[in-house]
Design a protein around this motif. Structure first.
Motif, PDB file in Angstrom:
ATOM      1  N   ARG A 196       0.681  -1.518   0.169  1.00 23.67           N
ATOM      2  CA  ARG A 196       0.316  -0.344  -0.083  1.00 23.67           C
ATOM      3  C   ARG A 196       0.766   1.504   0.813  1.00 23.67           C
ATOM      4  O   ARG A 196       2.270   0.677   0.757  1.00 23.67           O
ATOM      5  CB  ARG A 196      -0.845  -0.199   1.222  1.00 23.67           C
ATOM      6  N   SER A 197       0.206   2.363  -0.847  1.00 23.96           N
ATOM      7  CA  SER A 197       1.114   3.773  -0.749  1.00 23.96           C
ATOM      8  C   SER A 197       0.799   4.184   0.833  1.00 23.96           C
ATOM      9  O   SER A 197      -0.313   3.753   1.576  1.00 23.96           O
ATOM     10  CB  SER A 197       0.847   4.276  -1.587  1.00 23.96           C
ATOM     11  N   LEU A 198       1.702   5.300   1.147  1.00 27.96           N
ATOM     12  CA  LEU A 198       1.407   6.281   2.019  1.00 27.96           C
ATOM     13  C   LEU A 198       0.355   6.723   2.049  1.00 27.96           C
ATOM     14  O   LEU A 198      -0.711   6.731   3.367  1.00 27.96           O
ATOM     15  CB  LEU A 198       2.808   6.745   2.204  1.00 27.96           C
ATOM     16  N   SER A 199      -0.601   7.180   1.097  1.00 30.18           N
ATOM     17  CA  SER A 199      -1.792   7.844   1.079  1.00 30.18           C
ATOM     18  C   SER A 199      -2.964   6.898   1.737  1.00 30.18           C
ATOM     19  O   SER A 199      -3.822   6.600   2.440  1.00 30.18           O
ATOM     20  CB  SER A 199      -2.218   8.617   0.214  1.00 30.18           C
ATOM     21  N   GLU A 200      -2.825   5.475   1.138  1.00 27.76           N
ATOM     22  CA  GLU A 200      -3.857   4.180   1.017  1.00 27.76           C
ATOM     23  C   GLU A 200      -3.445   4.301   2.721  1.00 27.76           C
ATOM     24  O   GLU A 200      -4.375   3.663   3.284  1.00 27.76           O
ATOM     25  CB  GLU A 200      -3.250   2.951   0.327  1.00 27.76           C
ATOM     26  N   SER A 253       8.667   7.651  11.455  1.00 26.54           N
ATOM     27  CA  SER A 253       8.505   7.939  10.025  1.00 26.54           C
ATOM     28  C   SER A 253       9.719   8.599   9.952  1.00 26.54           C
ATOM     29  O   SER A 253      10.589   8.562  10.361  1.00 26.54           O
ATOM     30  CB  SER A 253       7.795   8.870   9.728  1.00 26.54           C
ATOM     31  N   ASP A 311      -7.780   6.784   8.841  1.00 30.35           N
ATOM     32  CA  ASP A 311      -9.202   8.163   9.215  1.00 30.35           C
ATOM     33  C   ASP A 311     -10.409   6.919   8.375  1.00 30.35           C
ATOM     34  O   ASP A 311     -11.425   7.101   8.687  1.00 30.35           O
ATOM     35  CB  ASP A 311      -8.900   8.294   7.596  1.00 30.35           C
ATOM     36  N   GLU A 342      -2.917   6.058   5.009  1.00 29.58           N
ATOM     37  CA  GLU A 342      -3.630   7.502   5.845  1.00 29.58           C
ATOM     38  C   GLU A 342      -5.422   6.890   6.293  1.00 29.58           C
ATOM     39  O   GLU A 342      -5.005   7.112   7.030  1.00 29.58           O
ATOM     40  CB  GLU A 342      -3.111   8.374   5.170  1.00 29.58           C
ATOM     41  N   ALA A 343      -5.353   6.814   4.817  1.00 28.61           N
ATOM     42  CA  ALA A 343      -6.900   6.118   4.740  1.00 28.61           C
ATOM     43  C   ALA A 343      -7.303   5.513   5.692  1.00 28.61           C
ATOM     44  O   ALA A 343      -9.001   5.688   5.727  1.00 28.61           O
ATOM     45  CB  ALA A 343      -7.033   5.840   3.187  1.00 28.61           C
ATOM     46  N   ALA A 386       1.552   6.686   9.753  1.00 32.90           N
ATOM     47  CA  ALA A 386       1.001   5.815   8.590  1.00 32.90           C
ATOM     48  C   ALA A 386       2.771   6.160   8.170  1.00 32.90           C
ATOM     49  O   ALA A 386       2.978   4.079   7.332  1.00 32.90           O
ATOM     50  CB  ALA A 386       0.618   6.632   7.907  1.00 32.90           C
ATOM     51  N   ALA A 387       3.683   6.329   8.242  1.00 29.92           N
ATOM     52  CA  ALA A 387       4.269   6.478   7.391  1.00 29.92           C
ATOM     53  C   ALA A 387       5.652   4.515   7.914  1.00 29.92           C
ATOM     54  O   ALA A 387       6.651   4.712   7.610  1.00 29.92           O
ATOM     55  CB  ALA A 387       5.506   7.671   7.012  1.00 29.92           C
ATOM     56  N   ARG A 438       0.004  10.725   9.994  1.00 37.56           N
ATOM     57  CA  ARG A 438       1.134  10.564   9.425  1.00 37.56           C
ATOM     58  C   ARG A 438       2.236   9.726   9.109  1.00 37.56           C
ATOM     59  O   ARG A 438       2.891   8.960   8.957  1.00 37.56           O
ATOM     60  CB  ARG A 438       1.616  12.319   8.285  1.00 37.56           C
TER      61      ARG A 438
END
Ligand code: SAM
Ligand code: DTB
Ligand code: SF4
Length: 311
Positions: free
Chosen positions: A3-7, A153, A13, A9-10, A199-200, A196
């Motif tokens: 998964r990417s970092l933004s995934e 991170s 959320d 983070e999602a 998540a990282a 973040r």
């Protein structure tokens, strides 16, 4: 696919119950949710460390109130390992307050590893940065796991530690992997990092190929005299979210509810187990800080129907 970092983070959320439900499902597909792996820690060389990790009472740059002591003897370590086994631990984890060991230190720890393996316990060591050849020497002695945390991170790392960088940590981790050791690698939450950053941290662990077999998620133990002593406590449910996201991104790894359990209620720990934590540290002390009470742990295990994995 990772998964990417933004995934990631999602995932953080998502509505709390959606996140927990999915994490628990993944947990069940990979593990028996009644099994908890138990490790016991021993500080084999305490205090006086030249590094400046902002959370750590063993740094000689902080006034963490830790009494220094030189490397223990094999006999002293074996005595502690026998007691840990009698109390239900399956793995014995030795920690040393070094930037990294000298070759003579590695030799001494290798002796300890051989003696503890003979007791029928898994072994883990956390000795700091390793130079060429040192991971191999530990592997030759039969060491099972090497613990080396990336802590947070890449972005936040430099706010917490100034004496070695993130890439130094990754280099040791790749040496450990190349030597054929199993990797124990995780981090600390509650150091003032953002969501973040959490998540990282998880993205970084999940991108390792293969990912670490063992992933300790430490809740910062705020120790007087360290730069992070006055950090505000992280929201308990944010901690549970971190465990759940770690479970989703590292489905086959043991996720450990590591330092910081002594300040947690039974209910918070229960949510963490439901979210996918399936390992912990038991014993009076972590390395230098007090750990959760053993009687309280057994009572909680009984009431939840959890059982310790055999050695
Ligand atoms: N000196 C070696 C090193 O740093 O790699 C090994 C021992 S060091 C104490 C092991 C790990 O303990 C650190 O990487 C950190 O993640 C964790 N740790 C240390 N102090 C902590 C604290 N106050 N709260 C939570 N975790 C802590
Ligand atoms: C890990 O991730 N946490 C453990 C172990 N690996 C070495 C150490 C926690 C240390 C907590 C503070 C102390 O006891 O000094
Ligand atoms: Fe030293 Fe390890 Fe503590 Fe950092 S975490 S100060 S390297 S003992």
């Amino acid at each position: 696919m990772a998964r990417s970092l933004s995934e990631i983070e999602a995932l953080f959320d998502r509505p709390f119950f959606d996140l927990l439900y999915e994490a628990h499902g993944v947990h069940r597909r990979h593990f028996d949710p009644a099994d908890i792996q138990i490790s016991t820690l021993l500080s084999i060389k305490t205090g006086g460390c030249p590094e400046d990790c902002g959370y750590c009472p063993q740094s000689r740059r902080h006034d963490g109130g830790v009494e220094e002591s030189p490397l223990l003897t094999t006999a002293e370590v074996v005595a502690a390992a026998k007691e840990a086994k009698a109390r239900g631990a399956s793995r014995f984890c030795m920690g040393a307050a070094w930037r990294g060991p000298k070759d003579a230190d590695v030799k001494a720890v290798a002796d300890m590893v051989r003696a503890i393996s003979d007791l029928g316990l898994e072994t883990c060591a956390t000795l700091g940065l390793l130079r060429e050849g040192q991971a191999e020497a530990l592997a030759d002695a039969g060491l099972d796991y090497y613990n080396h945390n990336i802590d947070t991170s890449r972005e936040y790392y430099g706010d917490v530690i100034h004496t070695r960088d993130f890439d130094d940590r990754l280099k040791t981790l790749s040496r450990v992997r190349k030597a054929g050791l199993k990797v124990c690698c995780g981090g600390i939450v509650g150091m003032g990092e953002s969501r973040r950053d959490r998540a990282a941290l998880i993205a970084e662990l999940a991108a390792m190929d293969p990912p670490p077999e063992s992933v300790p998620i430490n809740l910062l133990v705020r120790i007087k005299g360290t730069p992070l002593a006055d950090q505000p406590r992280i929201e308990p449910l944010e901690f549970v979210r971190t465990i759940a996201v770690a479970r989703l991104c590292l489905p086959a790894s043991r996720v450990r509810l590591a330092a910081g359990r002594e300040g947690m209620t039974d209910e918070l720990q229960t949510l963490c187990f439901f979210a996918g934590a399936n390992s912990l540290f038991a014993g009076e002390k972590l390395l230098t800080a007090p750990n959760a009470d053993a009687m309280a742990d057994s009572a909680l295990f009984r009431s939840l129907g959890l059982r310790a994995l055999p050695a």
